[in-house]
Design a protein around this motif. Structure first.
Motif, PDB file in Angstrom:
ATOM      1  N   LYS B 240      -8.385  -4.682   8.401  1.00 46.44           N
ATOM      2  CA  LYS B 240      -7.027  -4.153   8.199  1.00 46.44           C
ATOM      3  C   LYS B 240      -7.063  -2.642   8.365  1.00 46.44           C
ATOM      4  CE  LYS B 240      -7.129  -6.584   4.397  1.00 46.44           C
ATOM      5  NZ  LYS B 240      -6.848  -7.133   3.086  1.00 46.44           N
ATOM      6  N   TYR B 241      -6.086  -2.120   9.040  1.00 50.44           N
ATOM      7  CA  TYR B 241      -6.053  -0.666   9.255  1.00 50.44           C
ATOM      8  C   TYR B 241      -4.616  -0.184   9.429  1.00 50.44           C
ATOM      9  CZ  TYR B 241      -5.611  -2.121  14.148  1.00 50.44           C
ATOM     10  OH  TYR B 241      -5.187  -2.718  15.292  1.00 50.44           O
ATOM     11  N   MET B 242      -4.484   1.172   9.372  1.00 47.16           N
ATOM     12  CA  MET B 242      -3.154   1.760   9.609  1.00 47.16           C
ATOM     13  C   MET B 242      -3.330   3.055  10.393  1.00 47.16           C
ATOM     14  SD  MET B 242      -2.305   3.188   5.815  1.00 47.16           S
ATOM     15  CE  MET B 242      -3.510   4.111   4.888  1.00 47.16           C
ATOM     16  N   TYR B 243      -2.271   3.410  11.091  1.00 53.31           N
ATOM     17  CA  TYR B 243      -2.265   4.703  11.781  1.00 53.31           C
ATOM     18  C   TYR B 243      -1.412   5.654  10.958  1.00 53.31           C
ATOM     19  CZ  TYR B 243      -4.256   2.620  15.991  1.00 53.31           C
ATOM     20  OH  TYR B 243      -5.096   1.991  16.875  1.00 53.31           O
ATOM     21  N   VAL B 244      -1.972   6.804  10.615  1.00 51.90           N
ATOM     22  CA  VAL B 244      -1.196   7.802   9.871  1.00 51.90           C
ATOM     23  C   VAL B 244      -1.341   9.152  10.595  1.00 51.90           C
ATOM     24  CG1 VAL B 244      -1.303   6.747   7.562  1.00 51.90           C
ATOM     25  CG2 VAL B 244      -3.163   8.222   8.318  1.00 51.90           C
ATOM     26  N   LYS B 277      -5.324  -5.589  -0.513  1.00 49.53           N
ATOM     27  CA  LYS B 277      -4.340  -6.470   0.107  1.00 49.53           C
ATOM     28  C   LYS B 277      -3.307  -5.652   0.894  1.00 49.53           C
ATOM     29  CE  LYS B 277      -1.879 -10.685  -1.070  1.00 49.53           C
ATOM     30  NZ  LYS B 277      -1.275 -11.454  -2.141  1.00 49.53           N
ATOM     31  N   THR B 278      -2.866  -4.518   0.277  1.00 57.50           N
ATOM     32  CA  THR B 278      -1.936  -3.613   0.968  1.00 57.50           C
ATOM     33  C   THR B 278      -2.506  -2.193   0.877  1.00 57.50           C
ATOM     34  OG1 THR B 278      -0.636  -3.020  -0.977  1.00 57.50           O
ATOM     35  CG2 THR B 278       0.046  -5.023   0.208  1.00 57.50           C
ATOM     36  N   PRO B 279      -2.031  -1.238   1.737  1.00 56.19           N
ATOM     37  CA  PRO B 279      -2.566   0.134   1.675  1.00 56.19           C
ATOM     38  C   PRO B 279      -1.852   0.990   0.625  1.00 56.19           C
ATOM     39  CG  PRO B 279      -1.105  -0.071   3.545  1.00 56.19           C
ATOM     40  CD  PRO B 279      -1.100  -1.406   2.874  1.00 56.19           C
ATOM     41  N   GLN B 280      -1.116   0.350  -0.275  1.00 53.94           N
ATOM     42  CA  GLN B 280      -0.281   1.098  -1.228  1.00 53.94           C
ATOM     43  C   GLN B 280      -1.094   2.104  -2.060  1.00 53.94           C
ATOM     44  OE1 GLN B 280       2.086  -1.379  -3.766  1.00 53.94           O
ATOM     45  NE2 GLN B 280       3.124   0.356  -4.709  1.00 53.94           N
ATOM     46  N   LYS B 281      -2.255   1.648  -2.574  1.00 54.59           N
ATOM     47  CA  LYS B 281      -3.072   2.496  -3.436  1.00 54.59           C
ATOM     48  C   LYS B 281      -3.523   3.758  -2.688  1.00 54.59           C
ATOM     49  CE  LYS B 281      -7.095   2.178  -6.417  1.00 54.59           C
ATOM     50  NZ  LYS B 281      -8.323   1.420  -6.662  1.00 54.59           N
ATOM     51  N   LEU B 282      -3.925   3.544  -1.444  1.00 54.85           N
ATOM     52  CA  LEU B 282      -4.409   4.646  -0.620  1.00 54.85           C
ATOM     53  C   LEU B 282      -3.268   5.621  -0.310  1.00 54.85           C
ATOM     54  CD1 LEU B 282      -7.020   5.527   0.897  1.00 54.85           C
ATOM     55  CD2 LEU B 282      -6.180   4.259   2.843  1.00 54.85           C
ATOM     56  N   LEU B 283      -2.139   5.049   0.040  1.00 57.34           N
ATOM     57  CA  LEU B 283      -0.988   5.886   0.402  1.00 57.34           C
ATOM     58  C   LEU B 283      -0.496   6.717  -0.797  1.00 57.34           C
ATOM     59  CD1 LEU B 283       0.986   3.387   2.676  1.00 57.34           C
ATOM     60  CD2 LEU B 283      -0.113   5.489   3.420  1.00 57.34           C
ATOM     61  N   LEU B 290       3.813  12.375   5.391  1.00 61.37           N
ATOM     62  CA  LEU B 290       3.356  11.740   6.640  1.00 61.37           C
ATOM     63  C   LEU B 290       4.446  11.789   7.708  1.00 61.37           C
ATOM     64  CD1 LEU B 290       1.581   8.551   5.205  1.00 61.37           C
ATOM     65  CD2 LEU B 290       0.491  10.641   6.006  1.00 61.37           C
ATOM     66  N   THR B 291       4.025  12.032   8.934  1.00 64.24           N
ATOM     67  CA  THR B 291       4.984  11.977  10.053  1.00 64.24           C
ATOM     68  C   THR B 291       4.881  10.619  10.766  1.00 64.24           C
ATOM     69  OG1 THR B 291       3.336  12.972  11.483  1.00 64.24           O
ATOM     70  CG2 THR B 291       4.963  14.476  10.484  1.00 64.24           C
ATOM     71  N   LYS B 292       3.789   9.883  10.441  1.00 65.67           N
ATOM     72  CA  LYS B 292       3.610   8.566  11.075  1.00 65.67           C
ATOM     73  C   LYS B 292       2.923   7.599  10.103  1.00 65.67           C
ATOM     74  CE  LYS B 292       1.745   6.283  15.119  1.00 65.67           C
ATOM     75  NZ  LYS B 292       1.191   6.443  16.437  1.00 65.67           N
ATOM     76  N   LEU B 293       3.397   6.373  10.077  1.00 64.51           N
ATOM     77  CA  LEU B 293       2.733   5.330   9.272  1.00 64.51           C
ATOM     78  C   LEU B 293       2.951   3.986   9.956  1.00 64.51           C
ATOM     79  CD1 LEU B 293       1.272   4.191   6.754  1.00 64.51           C
ATOM     80  CD2 LEU B 293       3.502   4.080   5.635  1.00 64.51           C
ATOM     81  N   GLU B 294       1.854   3.410  10.443  1.00 63.52           N
ATOM     82  CA  GLU B 294       1.925   2.097  11.119  1.00 63.52           C
ATOM     83  C   GLU B 294       0.837   1.216  10.515  1.00 63.52           C
ATOM     84  OE1 GLU B 294       3.104   3.314  15.638  1.00 63.52           O
ATOM     85  OE2 GLU B 294       1.465   1.850  15.387  1.00 63.52           O
ATOM     86  N   ILE B 295       1.244   0.100   9.891  1.00 65.14           N
ATOM     87  CA  ILE B 295       0.256  -0.761   9.221  1.00 65.14           C
ATOM     88  C   ILE B 295      -0.071  -1.969  10.115  1.00 65.14           C
ATOM     89  CG2 ILE B 295      -0.165  -2.181   7.157  1.00 65.14           C
ATOM     90  CD1 ILE B 295       1.813  -0.203   5.728  1.00 65.14           C
TER      91      ILE B 295
END
Lengths: 264, 315
Positions: B240-244, B277-283, B290-295
C-alpha cells in the motif's frame, strides 16, 4: 505376482474391448472395412484372373482370395495401431499412460482390439468370394481362419514399430498405406512371386507379409495338388519368421513409442 | 502432517529448447491439503504436473509422491493418484458409464465386464454415489457427443475418483468453462474433497481459484516466485502506498523522516509506503500543508500481475 498378472490381463481385456465397442458404434467404419477388399478382390483380382491367370495350373481367383484375406487383416491391424498417434493428439492416450499397468499391456490390448476390428474386412472378402463363385474349399477356409490372429498381430506389431518412429498423425496415416501397399505387390498377395529375382526377390524376403501370405497358403492348400505350385517356404519357416517379426516389432515399437511419449 | 508430495530441485529442459521449462524448483504438499500451483500460461505448470503424474520424464531433481520415488516406483504412484487433464481425455464414441468402466478395469479396481448389468454391485453403488455428488446421474448412459464442456468435466471428476486415489491432480480444470460451470465445478470438488478426504494439487492461472487453496505456490518462467498461504501471499504481495507533495518538498521529506516513513522521489511526487489499514495515522503526523494526496491500495490481482510482469522483465 498372480495379482499383478491378473490386473494386467484385466486391463488388456478392457483395452481390447474398447476398440471393439468403438467399432460396433461406428457402422460407417465397418462398412468401409468391408468395401475395401471388395475393390481389390473383385476388380483387380477379377481383371488379373481374366487376363493373366488362364494357364497357371490352379484357380487364380482362389489364390488371390487367400492373399487378400491376409493382406486385409494385416493392413487393418497396421492402420488401427497408427490411430494411436491421432488418439494422442486428441488427448485419449493420456488416460492410458497414467494408468498403473505395463506399457506392453496397453500396446498389446490395442493390438488385439484393432485385430478384431480388422476382422470386419474378412466379411467383405468372403462376400465378394461368394458373389464371384470362388471356391472356399470347406475345411480349407476353416484352417485358414484358425491362423488369422497371426496376420493381425504381426500387422499390428508393424504398426506400433512405425508409430514409434513417426510422431505426426498425418504422416502416420499415410505411412500405414505406404508400408503396406508395396508389400501387397511384392509379397505375393495377388501376384505369384516364385520367379522373382534380384532386388525384387530380396525385398520380398525382408517383408513380413511374404511369410504371412505363404503361411496362409500353406494352411489353405495343405494336402491339395496345387500346394507345391503356390507355397514357397516350409510352414515352420513361415511360423518362425512371423514370431520373430512380431517379437521384434512389438518390443522395439513399444520401447520407441513410450520413450517418445515421455522423453520430450 | 506428512508430505504427500515432495519435490526437490526439479529441472526439466525439453530436447529442442535452450531454456529450462522448470528451473530448479522445490516444494512440498501436505496430506489432505488443497495446494494451488499458480502461474501465467507458459510458466511451467503443466510441465510440472506432467512430471508428477509420470507422463513426462524429468531432467534432474528428486520427486516423491505418496511416499513413492518417481524414478523407481512410478506404477505405485499411478495407483495412488487421480488426474483431470487440461483437455478432456474422454472417448467420445462411448457413453459416460463405458468411459468409467474402462477406467476402473484398467486400474484393476473392478474386473472388466462387457455390459454394465454384469458389473459388480460395489461398482454400481460407487458410480451412483459419485454421479449424485456431481449431479450427473441422469446422463450416465448417454453418449458423450451430447455432453457439454461442464458435463465432461464432471464425468472426469467421477472417473478420477473411482479408484480411490490419495492425491487428485487437476491441470487447469476450469479451462474452457463458463463462469456458472466453473462455480459449480468448485462446489463439487470441495464436496468431493471433504467427503473423500483427498489431497488436491491444482494448477491454474486464475487467482480467484487459487485463493480458495490452503497454500499457493506461484510459478513464473519456470521458477517459484513466491509461496505461502493466501493470507501470507496477500500480505507480501500487496504494497500500500500514497503519493504526497507539498510546496516545500524538503520540509515534507524531513517530516516523513521524523515519522519513520519510507519514501521515494518520483515524477508524481513522493511515493510513501504504509502498513496500517489506512494512511490516516501517518497523515495526521504531518504539519506541512499538502498540495497532493493520492492513495493506492492495489487488489491482490493487481499485485499478482505486477509480480508476474516483474518476473518476466527480470528473466
Amino acid at each position: 505376482m498372480t495379482l499383478t498378472l491378473g490386473r494386467e490381463i484385466n486391463a488388456l481385456f478392457a483395452i481390447a474391448s474398447r476398440e471393439i465397442m468403438r467399432l460396433i458404434k461406428s457402422p460407417g467404419a465397418m462398412i468401409t472395412n468391408m468395401i475395401f477388399p471388395m475393390f481389390f478382390l473383385g476388380i483387380m483380382g477379377g481383371s488379373l484372373s481374366q487376363n493373366l491367370g488362364g494357364n497357371i495350373g490352379y484357380n487364380f481367383l482362389q489364390f488371390v482370395m487367400v492373399g487378400m484375406i491376409v493382406f486385409n487383416m494385416f493392413m487393418g491391424a497396421t492402420s488401427g495401431m497408427t490411430s494411436l498417434i491421432a488418439e494422442r493428439d486428441l488427448n485419449l492416450t493420456q488416460e492410458l499412460f497414467v494408468s498403473p499397468i505395463s506399457r506392453y499391456t496397453i500396446i498389446l490390448g490395442k493390438m488385439i482390439g484393432t485385430s478384431f476390428a480388422s476382422l470386419t474386412s474378412l466379411i467383405g472378402v468372403l462376400l465378394i468370394a461368394l458373389l464371384m463363385q470362388i471356391p472356399l474349399g470347406g475345411m480349407q477356409i476353416v484352417r485358414l481362419l484358425l491362423v488369422i490372429p497371426v496376420f493381425c498381430l504381426v500387422g499390428a506389431s508393424l504398426g506400433i514399430l512405425f508409430i514409434g518412429l513417426v510422431q505426426d498423425s498425418k504422416v502416420a496415416q499415410m505411412g500405414a498405406l505406404l508400408i503396406c501397399m508395396p508389400q501387397m505387390f511384392l509379397a505375393g498377395t495377388i501376384i505369384p512371386i516364385s520367379n522373382s529375382t534380384g532386388i525384387i526377390a530380396f525385398l520380398a524376403k525382408i517383408m513380413p507379409l511374404t511369410y504371412l501370405t505363404d503361411l496362409a497358403r500353406g494352411f489353405f492348400y495343405w494336402g491339395k495338388p496345387e500346394y507345391h505350385s503356390v507355397v514357397i517356404y516350409n510352414p515352420a519357416i513361415n511360423i518362425i519368421a512371423s514370431i520373430a517379426f512380431f517379437a521384434f516389432f512389438t518390443v522395439m515399437g513399444t520401447i520407441l513409442f513410450t520413450r517418445n511419449e515421455r522423453n520430450k | 502432517m506428512n508430505n504427500v508430495i515432495q519435490v526437490d530441485h526439479l529441472i526439466k529442459q525439453y530436447k529442442k529448447s535452450q531454456k529450462a521449462a522448470v528451473d530448479d524448483i522445490s516444494f512440498n504438499v501436505r496430506e489432505g491439503e488443497f495446494f494451488a500451483f499458480l502461474g501465467p500460461n507458459g510458466a511451467g505448470k503443466t510441465t510440472t504436473i506432467s512430471i508428477l503424474t509420470t507422463l513426462l520424464s524429468k531432467t534432474n531433481g528428486t520427486v516423491s509422491i505418496a511416499g513413492y520415488d518417481l524414478d523407481k516406483e512410478a506404477k505405485k504412484i499411478r495407483y495412488n493418484t487421480g488426474i483431470i487433464f487440461q483437455n478432456p481425455s474422454l472417448d467420445l464414441e462411448l457413453t459416460a458409464e463405458e468411459n468409467i468402466r474402462l477406467h476402473v478395469s484398467i486400474y484393476g479396481t473392478y474386473r472388466f465386464r462387457p455390459f454394465y448389468g454384469m458389473m459388480p454391485k460395489a461398482y454400481k453403488q460407487r458410480i451412483e454415489e459419485l454421479a449424485e455428488i456431481v449431479g450427473l446421474q441422469e446422463s450416465l448412459f448417454k453418449n458423450l457427443k451430447t455432453f457439454s464442456g461442464g458435463m465432461k468435466r464432471k464425468l472426469e471428476i467421477i472417473r478420477s475418483l473411482m479408484h480411490n486415489p490419495k492425491i487428485l491432480f487437476l491441470d487447469e480444470p476450469t479451462q474452457g468453462l463458463d463462469a456458472a460451470s466453473r462455480h459449480s465445478l468448485w462446489e463439487y470438488l470441495n464436496r468431493v474433497r471433504t467427503e473423500e478426504n483427498i489431497t488436491i494439487f491444482l494448477t491454474t492461472h486464475y487467482l480467484e481459484e487459487a485463493e480458495g487453496a490452503d497454500r499457493i505456490c506461484i510459478i513464473n518462467n519456470g521458477k517459484i516466485a513466491m509461496s505461502g498461504t493466501p493470507g501470507q501471499l496477500k500480505e507480501r504481495l500487496i504494497q500500500k502506498y500514497m503519493y504526497v507533495d507539498a510546496t516545500d518538498q524538503n520540509t515534507l521529506k524531513t517530516e516523513l523522516c521524523r515519522l519513520g516513513a519510507a519514501f521515494m522521489e518520483t515524477g508524481q511526487g513522493l511515493k510513501v509506503a504504509y502498513k496500517d489499514k489506512t494512511p490516516q495515522k501517518l497523515l495526521s503526523g504531518l504539519d506541512i500543508p499538502l498540495t497532493k494526496l493520492e492513495i493506492h491500495q492495489p487488489s491482490i490481482e493487481e499485485a499478482y500481475l505486477d509480480l508476474i510482469k516483474e518476473g518476466s522483465v527480470l528473466s
